[in-house]
Motif scaffolding. Structure first.
Motif, PDB file in Angstrom:
ATOM      1  N   ILE A  50       0.834  -1.194   0.000  1.00  0.00           N
ATOM      2  CA  ILE A  50       0.000   0.000   0.000  1.00  0.00           C
ATOM      3  C   ILE A  50       0.878   1.256   0.000  1.00  0.00           C
ATOM      4  N   GLU A  51       1.926   1.258   0.810  1.00  0.00           N
ATOM      5  CA  GLU A  51       2.816   2.416   0.846  1.00  0.00           C
ATOM      6  C   GLU A  51       3.512   2.601  -0.506  1.00  0.00           C
ATOM      7  N   ALA A  52       3.945   1.518  -1.126  1.00  0.00           N
ATOM      8  CA  ALA A  52       4.613   1.598  -2.428  1.00  0.00           C
ATOM      9  C   ALA A  52       3.641   2.077  -3.507  1.00  0.00           C
ATOM     10  N   ALA A  53       2.385   1.743  -3.379  1.00  0.00           N
ATOM     11  CA  ALA A  53       1.393   2.171  -4.362  1.00  0.00           C
ATOM     12  C   ALA A  53       1.210   3.685  -4.341  1.00  0.00           C
ATOM     13  N   PHE A  54       1.473   4.316  -3.224  1.00  0.00           N
ATOM     14  CA  PHE A  54       1.392   5.778  -3.149  1.00  0.00           C
ATOM     15  C   PHE A  54       2.725   6.449  -3.461  1.00  0.00           C
ATOM     16  N   ILE A  55       3.803   5.852  -3.006  1.00  0.00           N
ATOM     17  CA  ILE A  55       5.117   6.486  -3.136  1.00  0.00           C
ATOM     18  C   ILE A  55       5.665   6.384  -4.556  1.00  0.00           C
ATOM     19  N   VAL A  56       5.555   5.234  -5.186  1.00  0.00           N
ATOM     20  CA  VAL A  56       6.138   5.036  -6.512  1.00  0.00           C
ATOM     21  C   VAL A  56       5.552   6.001  -7.552  1.00  0.00           C
ATOM     22  N   PRO A  57       4.249   6.198  -7.632  1.00  0.00           N
ATOM     23  CA  PRO A  57       3.744   7.179  -8.618  1.00  0.00           C
ATOM     24  C   PRO A  57       4.215   8.608  -8.342  1.00  0.00           C
ATOM     25  N   VAL A  58       4.329   8.981  -7.073  1.00  0.00           N
ATOM     26  CA  VAL A  58       4.794  10.333  -6.754  1.00  0.00           C
ATOM     27  C   VAL A  58       6.257  10.483  -7.153  1.00  0.00           C
ATOM     28  N   VAL A  59       7.093   9.507  -6.837  1.00  0.00           N
ATOM     29  CA  VAL A  59       8.509   9.566  -7.207  1.00  0.00           C
ATOM     30  C   VAL A  59       8.660   9.533  -8.728  1.00  0.00           C
ATOM     31  N   ALA A  60       7.901   8.690  -9.405  1.00  0.00           N
ATOM     32  CA  ALA A  60       7.956   8.633 -10.870  1.00  0.00           C
ATOM     33  C   ALA A  60       7.476   9.951 -11.481  1.00  0.00           C
ATOM     34  N   GLY A  61       6.429  10.555 -10.916  1.00  0.00           N
ATOM     35  CA  GLY A  61       5.942  11.840 -11.410  1.00  0.00           C
ATOM     36  C   GLY A  61       6.971  12.932 -11.254  1.00  0.00           C
ATOM     37  N   ILE A  62       7.657  12.961 -10.124  1.00  0.00           N
ATOM     38  CA  ILE A  62       8.699  13.964  -9.912  1.00  0.00           C
ATOM     39  C   ILE A  62       9.861  13.743 -10.879  1.00  0.00           C
ATOM     40  N   ALA A  63      10.248  12.487 -11.094  1.00  0.00           N
ATOM     41  CA  ALA A  63      11.340  12.190 -12.034  1.00  0.00           C
ATOM     42  C   ALA A  63      10.965  12.611 -13.454  1.00  0.00           C
ATOM     43  N   PHE A  64       9.735  12.303 -13.889  1.00  0.00           N
ATOM     44  CA  PHE A  64       9.293  12.714 -15.226  1.00  0.00           C
ATOM     45  C   PHE A  64       9.194  14.235 -15.333  1.00  0.00           C
ATOM     46  N   LEU A  65       8.775  14.888 -14.270  1.00  0.00           N
ATOM     47  CA  LEU A  65       8.691  16.340 -14.274  1.00  0.00           C
ATOM     48  C   LEU A  65      10.073  16.975 -14.432  1.00  0.00           C
ATOM     49  N   ILE A  66      11.067  16.429 -13.745  1.00  0.00           N
ATOM     50  CA  ILE A  66      12.429  16.937 -13.870  1.00  0.00           C
ATOM     51  C   ILE A  66      12.950  16.715 -15.289  1.00  0.00           C
TER      52      ILE A  66
END
Length: 137
Positions: free
Chosen positions: A8-24
């Motif tokens: 459950i924690e990974a389901a929230f954290i991974v999209p946020v980290v991936a979104g930040i990486a794509f944004l950069i």
């Protein structure tokens, strides 16, 4: 019972980290294209002023070179007696679902540049010559 908590924690954290990486990455690509577009515009105007280009269409082709995510929408070069002026408008449109949560998928850019047809040393010579003529009269 505790094994599911990591999922459950990974389901929230991974999209946020991936979104930040794509944004950069998206921001870096846009910045790259902005710098390359400004350099291409400056180079094209300079070469047109120096007579290296015979046609303005050659400049338009060179302005598009090395761009990664932007497309030229409008490129205008006005060739005057004193100044050569260039205006470029470009757009980038990426439809990445994760990035669209953070920024709009469409970015626009408009650049303009002027280049003097007469170089400073030529202007100085013309000024000195006109000053000499004025003194003779």
């Amino acid at each position: 019972m505790e094994r599911g908590s990591y999922t459950i924690e990974a389901a929230f954290i991974v999209p946020v980290v991936a979104g930040i990486a794509f944004l950069i990455l998206y921001t870096l690509f846009l910045q790259h294209d902005r710098v390359i577009l400004q350099a291409n515009l400056n180079n094209g105007i300079f070469l047109l002023a120096e007579g290296k280009y015979k046609d303005k269409q050659d400049v338009d082709k060179d302005i598009q070179k090395y761009l990664w995510c932007m497309e030229i929408r409008k490129a205008e070069l006005s060739d005057g007696n004193v100044l050569i002026q260039g205006n470029v408008a470009a757009e980038a449109f990426w439809d990445i679902p994760i990035v669209s949560y953070f920024v709009a998928g469409k970015e626009s850019l408009a650049l303009s540049e002027n280049y003097g047809r007469l170089q400073p040393e030529e202007l100085l010579r013309l000024k000195i010559r006109s000053g000499e003529r004025g003194e003779d009269k």
